[in-house]
Design a protein around this motif. Structure first.
Motif, short mmCIF file in Angstrom:
data_model
loop_
_atom_site.label_atom_id
_atom_site.label_comp_id
_atom_site.label_asym_id
_atom_site.label_seq_id
_atom_site.Cartn_x
_atom_site.Cartn_y
_atom_site.Cartn_z
N LEU A 85 0.75 -1.30 0.03
CA LEU A 85 -0.12 0.14 0.10
C LEU A 85 0.75 1.30 0.15
O LEU A 85 0.31 2.16 -0.78
N PRO A 86 2.15 1.48 0.82
CA PRO A 86 2.66 2.67 0.61
C PRO A 86 3.19 3.21 -0.68
O PRO A 86 2.93 4.20 -1.15
N ARG A 87 3.66 2.20 -1.45
CA ARG A 87 3.98 2.57 -3.03
C ARG A 87 2.64 2.88 -3.64
O ARG A 87 2.55 4.13 -4.45
N TYR A 88 1.68 2.19 -3.63
CA TYR A 88 0.44 2.69 -4.52
C TYR A 88 -0.28 3.91 -3.89
O TYR A 88 -0.84 4.79 -4.65
N TYR A 89 -0.15 4.41 -2.56
CA TYR A 89 -0.59 5.56 -2.12
C TYR A 89 0.27 6.71 -2.65
O TYR A 89 -0.17 7.61 -3.16
N LEU A 90 1.60 6.21 -2.59
CA LEU A 90 2.38 7.47 -3.67
C LEU A 90 2.13 7.55 -4.89
O LEU A 90 2.05 8.78 -5.37
N ASN A 91 1.79 6.58 -5.45
CA ASN A 91 1.18 6.61 -7.01
C ASN A 91 -0.10 7.51 -7.02
O ASN A 91 -0.10 8.35 -8.03
N THR A 92 -0.97 7.34 -6.29
CA THR A 92 -2.29 7.91 -6.19
C THR A 92 -2.03 9.45 -5.91
O THR A 92 -2.51 10.25 -6.55
N TYR A 164 0.22 7.20 -23.56
CA TYR A 164 -0.18 5.95 -22.82
C TYR A 164 0.66 5.56 -21.78
O TYR A 164 2.04 5.51 -21.91
N ASP A 165 0.23 4.83 -20.44
CA ASP A 165 0.95 4.23 -19.70
C ASP A 165 1.89 5.44 -18.93
O ASP A 165 3.01 5.26 -18.64
N SER A 166 1.45 6.32 -18.58
CA SER A 166 2.14 7.50 -18.09
C SER A 166 1.15 8.34 -17.17
O SER A 166 -0.05 8.39 -17.24
N TYR A 167 1.82 8.85 -15.98
CA TYR A 167 0.99 9.83 -15.05
C TYR A 167 0.53 10.85 -15.50
O TYR A 167 -0.68 11.19 -15.14
N PHE A 239 -10.83 4.09 -10.83
CA PHE A 239 -10.34 2.85 -11.27
C PHE A 239 -10.39 2.46 -12.78
O PHE A 239 -9.47 1.80 -13.48
N LEU A 240 -11.41 3.04 -13.42
CA LEU A 240 -11.81 2.76 -14.76
C LEU A 240 -10.58 3.41 -15.79
O LEU A 240 -9.83 2.40 -16.46
N TRP A 241 -10.14 4.57 -15.51
CA TRP A 241 -9.18 5.22 -16.72
C TRP A 241 -7.77 4.57 -16.06
O TRP A 241 -6.99 4.37 -17.21
N ALA A 242 -7.53 4.17 -14.95
CA ALA A 242 -6.05 3.57 -14.70
C ALA A 242 -5.97 2.38 -15.35
O ALA A 242 -5.05 1.64 -15.78
N LEU A 243 -7.01 1.65 -15.33
CA LEU A 243 -7.26 0.18 -15.87
C LEU A 243 -6.93 0.32 -17.21
O LEU A 243 -6.29 -0.51 -18.08
N MET A 246 -3.27 2.46 -18.50
CA MET A 246 -2.11 2.21 -17.95
C MET A 246 -1.84 0.52 -18.03
O MET A 246 -2.71 -0.05 -17.80
N SER A 247 -0.62 0.12 -18.10
CA SER A 247 -0.26 -1.10 -18.38
C SER A 247 0.84 -1.67 -17.28
O SER A 247 0.89 -2.85 -17.00
N SER A 248 1.66 -0.64 -16.59
CA SER A 248 2.50 -1.18 -15.66
C SER A 248 1.97 -1.25 -14.50
O SER A 248 1.37 -0.32 -14.06
N GLY A 249 2.17 -2.35 -13.87
CA GLY A 249 1.66 -2.55 -12.54
C GLY A 249 1.95 -1.68 -11.39
O GLY A 249 1.28 -1.27 -10.32
N ASP A 250 3.35 -1.34 -11.19
CA ASP A 250 3.98 -0.48 -10.25
C ASP A 250 3.68 1.13 -10.37
O ASP A 250 3.93 1.76 -9.68
N LYS A 251 2.67 1.27 -11.55
CA LYS A 251 2.45 2.78 -11.74
C LYS A 251 0.98 3.03 -11.32
O LYS A 251 0.47 4.09 -11.14
N LEU A 252 -0.02 1.82 -11.16
CA LEU A 252 -1.33 1.93 -10.93
C LEU A 252 -1.61 2.62 -9.71
O LEU A 252 -0.66 2.60 -8.66
N PRO A 253 -2.68 3.20 -9.27
CA PRO A 253 -3.09 3.99 -8.29
C PRO A 253 -3.53 2.91 -7.02
O PRO A 253 -3.49 1.66 -7.47
N VAL A 254 -4.00 3.28 -5.97
CA VAL A 254 -4.09 2.66 -4.84
C VAL A 254 -5.30 1.70 -5.01
O VAL A 254 -5.54 0.66 -4.30
N THR A 255 -6.55 2.27 -5.76
CA THR A 255 -7.63 1.24 -5.99
C THR A 255 -7.46 -0.04 -6.53
O THR A 255 -8.11 -1.05 -6.29
N SER A 256 -6.29 -0.06 -7.29
CA SER A 256 -5.89 -1.32 -7.95
C SER A 256 -5.01 -2.25 -7.16
O SER A 256 -4.78 -3.45 -7.20
N ALA A 257 -4.69 -1.75 -5.98
CA ALA A 257 -3.63 -2.45 -4.99
C ALA A 257 -4.36 -3.61 -4.56
O ALA A 257 -3.75 -4.71 -3.94
N LEU A 258 -5.97 -3.74 -4.39
CA LEU A 258 -6.68 -4.76 -3.70
C LEU A 258 -6.62 -6.15 -4.60
O LEU A 258 -6.68 -7.17 -3.93
#
Length: 305
Positions: A85-92, A164-167, A239-243, A246-258
């Motif tokens: 979660l800390p990494r995904y919090y930072l992404n968000t 695509y696949d960018s913040y 969750f929709l737009w990030a899905l 984005m394709s890189s798992g380490d860039k996804l927001p915290v909603t996808s961490a579940l």
């Protein structure tokens, strides 16, 4: 011998209590309805918190609505580490904070021009911004995906060297979809500010920027705080737009961490409930910090004029 008149004793009189208003049946029904709606919204959250405090084997044996035999906070520590979660919090935060600031800044610029400057077609422009919110975002999924893969970006902005696949791509899509709503709300709020204030500043020689930044914007703090709360919540929960974008798992927001808490063959739903509570916690904290400004922003404009 002189006689003095007796001094009358002072009696303390309490102010009369204001008469009580009669209880109206419609008002009682309104409060009952609001209580039922609040209970309906709070029930899923309460069940999630309750499930996150119980071991899975206990709920599997007794059911989720049974009385607990043992309560523990172990699931929260496990969800914190297993879901990263800390990494995904930072992404968000990288996505949401610039998105909220850019949206409110651009929307306040446009709203000031519509509400305070006599530009031609400003009412039509406001209607166009409002009508843009009626377009369902799902209609644009395929065109936006194709467009994002075709727009190049330098390597320091995107590892894929495309939008695509960018913040930046996620920030722009949030700004685009929330911009019209914010313009509509801020412009209507600015119209409640007396026009004499703007005219007095104009007579004193204040330019457009000074009238916007030093005069109008400070008076819009309640509505900006209310919109900040709403925009943070909406962008955070996306969750929709990030899905899609984005394709890189380490860039996804915290909603996808579940998704990291789901097993291939088995899912511990109590652990998932603990992760859901941790994911929802920042929005609750932000609302608690800004709830006074949020309520003031919703009600202040309706009491003027």
């Amino acid at each position: 011998m002189t006689l003095t008149a007796p001094v009358p004793a002072r009696t303390s009189r309490r102010p009369a209590a204001p008469p009580r208003r009669p209880v109206r049946p419609l008002r009682v029904l309104l409060h009952v309805f609001l209580a039922m709606v609040a209970l309906g919204w709070l029930t899923p959250l309460a069940l999630a918190v309750y499930a996150s405090l119980r071991p899975y084997d206990e709920t599997a044996r007794l059911g989720y609505l049974s009385l607990p035999e043992h309560l523990t906070l172990d699931y929260y520590g496990e969800a914190w580490s297993q879901a990263e979660l800390p990494r995904y919090y930072l992404n968000t935060l990288v996505i949401v904070v610039p998105g909220v600031l850019i949206t409110l800044m651009l929307a306040s610029f446009t709203a000031f021009a519509i509400a305070r400057l006599r530009i031609p077609g400003r009412r039509t422009l406001l209607i166009v911004f409002t009508a843009g919110n009626l377009l369902p975002p799902q209609v644009l999924l395929t065109p936006l995906y194709t467009l994002y893969t075709m727009i190049p970006l330098p390597a320091w902005l995107s590892d894929s060297q495309a939008l695509y696949d960018s913040y930046l791509g996620l920030i722009l899509i949030h700004v685009a979809f929330q911009f019209g709503f914010c313009v509509f709300v801020i412009a209507n709020f600015m119209r409640t500010i007396p026009e004499e204030i703007n005219e007095a500043a104009l007579v004193d020689g204040a330019g457009v920027w000074r009238r916007y930044w030093q005069l109008t914007l400070p008076l819009c703090r309640p509505v900006l705080a209310a919109l900040s709360t709403l925009q943070f919540t909406w962008m955070y929960n996306d969750f929709l737009w990030a899905l899609v974008l984005m394709s890189s798992g380490d860039k996804l927001p915290v909603t996808s961490a579940l998704n990291n808490l789901r097993g291939q063959f088995f899912t511990d739903y109590n652990l998932l409930a603990a992760g859901s509570v941790l994911v929802a916690l920042p929005t609750l904290i932000v609302f608690q910090l800004l709830h006074k400004q949020f309520v003031a922003g919703l009600t202040l404009g309706s009491t003027k004029g």
